[in-house]
Design a protein around this motif. Sequence first.
Motif, PDB file in Angstrom:
ATOM      1  N   TYR A  92      86.442  21.193  -2.189  1.00 54.96           N
ATOM      2  CA  TYR A  92      85.087  21.188  -1.616  1.00 54.96           C
ATOM      3  C   TYR A  92      84.814  22.508  -0.887  1.00 54.96           C
ATOM      4  O   TYR A  92      83.764  23.134  -1.092  1.00 54.96           O
ATOM      5  CB  TYR A  92      84.941  20.001  -0.665  1.00 54.96           C
ATOM      6  N   PHE A  93      85.734  22.920  -0.042  1.00 48.82           N
ATOM      7  CA  PHE A  93      85.527  24.147   0.724  1.00 48.82           C
ATOM      8  C   PHE A  93      85.492  25.382  -0.178  1.00 48.82           C
ATOM      9  O   PHE A  93      84.583  26.214  -0.078  1.00 48.82           O
ATOM     10  CB  PHE A  93      86.632  24.307   1.775  1.00 48.82           C
ATOM     11  N   LEU A  94      86.491  25.514  -1.041  1.00 51.64           N
ATOM     12  CA  LEU A  94      86.632  26.742  -1.826  1.00 51.64           C
ATOM     13  C   LEU A  94      85.617  26.849  -2.956  1.00 51.64           C
ATOM     14  O   LEU A  94      85.155  27.955  -3.280  1.00 51.64           O
ATOM     15  CB  LEU A  94      88.049  26.834  -2.396  1.00 51.64           C
ATOM     16  N   ASN A  95      85.266  25.730  -3.568  1.00 51.15           N
ATOM     17  CA  ASN A  95      84.397  25.773  -4.745  1.00 51.15           C
ATOM     18  C   ASN A  95      82.935  25.500  -4.439  1.00 51.15           C
ATOM     19  O   ASN A  95      82.073  25.792  -5.276  1.00 51.15           O
ATOM     20  CB  ASN A  95      84.887  24.758  -5.790  1.00 51.15           C
ATOM     21  N   TYR A  96      82.660  24.927  -3.274  1.00 48.78           N
ATOM     22  CA  TYR A  96      81.257  24.654  -2.941  1.00 48.78           C
ATOM     23  C   TYR A  96      80.835  25.265  -1.604  1.00 48.78           C
ATOM     24  O   TYR A  96      79.948  26.114  -1.555  1.00 48.78           O
ATOM     25  CB  TYR A  96      80.971  23.150  -2.926  1.00 48.78           C
ATOM     26  N   LYS A  97      81.460  24.820  -0.516  1.00 42.22           N
ATOM     27  CA  LYS A  97      80.966  25.176   0.810  1.00 42.22           C
ATOM     28  C   LYS A  97      80.996  26.679   1.067  1.00 42.22           C
ATOM     29  O   LYS A  97      80.009  27.266   1.531  1.00 42.22           O
ATOM     30  CB  LYS A  97      81.781  24.440   1.873  1.00 42.22           C
ATOM     31  N   ILE A  98      82.127  27.323   0.777  1.00 39.00           N
ATOM     32  CA  ILE A  98      82.256  28.753   1.060  1.00 39.00           C
ATOM     33  C   ILE A  98      81.335  29.592   0.165  1.00 39.00           C
ATOM     34  O   ILE A  98      80.643  30.492   0.670  1.00 39.00           O
ATOM     35  CB  ILE A  98      83.727  29.205   0.925  1.00 39.00           C
ATOM     36  N   PRO A  99      81.279  29.354  -1.153  1.00 40.07           N
ATOM     37  CA  PRO A  99      80.304  30.090  -1.973  1.00 40.07           C
ATOM     38  C   PRO A  99      78.865  29.873  -1.505  1.00 40.07           C
ATOM     39  O   PRO A  99      78.045  30.801  -1.556  1.00 40.07           O
ATOM     40  CB  PRO A  99      80.523  29.524  -3.373  1.00 40.07           C
ATOM     41  N   HIS A 100      78.556  28.663  -1.052  1.00 41.28           N
ATOM     42  CA  HIS A 100      77.208  28.360  -0.550  1.00 41.28           C
ATOM     43  C   HIS A 100      76.889  29.222   0.679  1.00 41.28           C
ATOM     44  O   HIS A 100      75.798  29.811   0.774  1.00 41.28           O
ATOM     45  CB  HIS A 100      77.129  26.872  -0.194  1.00 41.28           C
ATOM     46  N   ILE A 101      77.830  29.315   1.615  1.00 43.78           N
ATOM     47  CA  ILE A 101      77.610  30.142   2.807  1.00 43.78           C
ATOM     48  C   ILE A 101      77.499  31.617   2.418  1.00 43.78           C
ATOM     49  O   ILE A 101      76.648  32.347   2.940  1.00 43.78           O
ATOM     50  CB  ILE A 101      78.747  29.934   3.824  1.00 43.78           C
ATOM     51  N   ARG A 102      78.347  32.049   1.489  1.00 42.86           N
ATOM     52  CA  ARG A 102      78.311  33.455   1.069  1.00 42.86           C
ATOM     53  C   ARG A 102      76.944  33.811   0.480  1.00 42.86           C
ATOM     54  O   ARG A 102      76.363  34.861   0.801  1.00 42.86           O
ATOM     55  CB  ARG A 102      79.404  33.742   0.054  1.00 42.86           C
ATOM     56  N   ASP A 103      76.428  32.951  -0.386  1.00 48.61           N
ATOM     57  CA  ASP A 103      75.126  33.221  -1.004  1.00 48.61           C
ATOM     58  C   ASP A 103      74.029  33.296   0.054  1.00 48.61           C
ATOM     59  O   ASP A 103      73.173  34.193   0.023  1.00 48.61           O
ATOM     60  CB  ASP A 103      74.782  32.131  -2.020  1.00 48.61           C
ATOM     61  N   ASN A 104      74.040  32.355   0.993  1.00 52.42           N
ATOM     62  CA  ASN A 104      73.016  32.342   2.040  1.00 52.42           C
ATOM     63  C   ASN A 104      73.148  33.544   2.967  1.00 52.42           C
ATOM     64  O   ASN A 104      72.145  34.133   3.397  1.00 52.42           O
ATOM     65  CB  ASN A 104      73.104  31.050   2.850  1.00 52.42           C
ATOM     66  N   MET A 193      68.675  33.700   8.666  1.00 51.83           N
ATOM     67  CA  MET A 193      69.950  33.911   9.342  1.00 51.83           C
ATOM     68  C   MET A 193      70.294  32.729  10.251  1.00 51.83           C
ATOM     69  O   MET A 193      71.472  32.373  10.393  1.00 51.83           O
ATOM     70  CB  MET A 193      69.930  35.204  10.148  1.00 51.83           C
ATOM     71  N   TYR A 194      69.293  32.095  10.838  1.00 50.37           N
ATOM     72  CA  TYR A 194      69.564  30.889  11.620  1.00 50.37           C
ATOM     73  C   TYR A 194      70.137  29.792  10.722  1.00 50.37           C
ATOM     74  O   TYR A 194      71.021  29.037  11.135  1.00 50.37           O
ATOM     75  CB  TYR A 194      68.288  30.396  12.314  1.00 50.37           C
ATOM     76  N   ASP A 195      69.637  29.691   9.501  1.00 44.77           N
ATOM     77  CA  ASP A 195      70.201  28.722   8.551  1.00 44.77           C
ATOM     78  C   ASP A 195      71.672  29.022   8.278  1.00 44.77           C
ATOM     79  O   ASP A 195      72.495  28.113   8.163  1.00 44.77           O
ATOM     80  CB  ASP A 195      69.416  28.749   7.235  1.00 44.77           C
ATOM     81  N   VAL A 196      71.993  30.308   8.149  1.00 46.29           N
ATOM     82  CA  VAL A 196      73.379  30.709   7.927  1.00 46.29           C
ATOM     83  C   VAL A 196      74.245  30.300   9.120  1.00 46.29           C
ATOM     84  O   VAL A 196      75.361  29.800   8.952  1.00 46.29           O
ATOM     85  CB  VAL A 196      73.484  32.227   7.694  1.00 46.29           C
ATOM     86  N   LEU A 197      73.724  30.507  10.318  1.00 46.48           N
ATOM     87  CA  LEU A 197      74.487  30.142  11.518  1.00 46.48           C
ATOM     88  C   LEU A 197      74.744  28.640  11.579  1.00 46.48           C
ATOM     89  O   LEU A 197      75.821  28.202  11.995  1.00 46.48           O
ATOM     90  CB  LEU A 197      73.739  30.607  12.765  1.00 46.48           C
TER      91      LEU A 197
END
Length: 234
Positions: A92-104, A193-197
């Motif tokens: 979940y973290f490596l394949n979804y959550k982290i790529p999602h944060i990186r894109d945002n 950027m607030y969404d990213v935070l």
Amino acid sequence: MTMKIKRRFSGRDTLVDLVSIDYNILPLLSRFNIPLGFGSKSIEAVCREASIDLNLFLLVVNFTLTGQLDGSAADRISPLKIVDFLHNSHSYFLNYKIPHIRDNLTAALDAGHSDINPMILAFFNDFVKRLDEHFGYEEETVFPYIRSLAEGRKAADYSIECFRRHHEEVTESLSELKNLILRYYTTSIPNQMYDVLVDICNAEEDLDSHSAIENSILIPLVDHIEKQTNGERL
């Protein structure tokens, strides 16, 4: 940090009630691979239909929500089921959550900050590198050891104490990134950027919860099995 609640859930409660108490539990449902569209079904019914161990689900959910561990419930759980859940969490973290944060994060960077943008991305990449190494160690060393132990094969040169001593937190770089943005980053598109935070704060809490499950549930359970295997008095 999300406030802990006092209520503990049982299989008779509905999944909708669970989410209404704390929506931050939603990523946990994702890592259990619980399908959406569960209507007003009870937790027990949803777990049964999704082939999820009800005891494991309630143990993890109640521990996450209350911060209190039900020791008697933990004793009824196979460490292999916890390992499977943690493996799903890694994916979940490596394949979804982290790529999602990186894109945002990439989309939220202001073009006028060519000076600080590389630093922000470097902080994020350092976090991802540490997280990947942390999870990789668990996948390649810790989890295979636990599976062997559960099958009656104990490695002579390893124990769960090795994991306990070197179980480092992985959110330090993420916290540094958050503070860097909060304190010093000006932007013409603050909403993004607030969404990213928000994403970063959620990831911090989620990873801390993940680590707490390993420290408070997995490690003591495996330690107990090791002592049984070695014939020690419990």
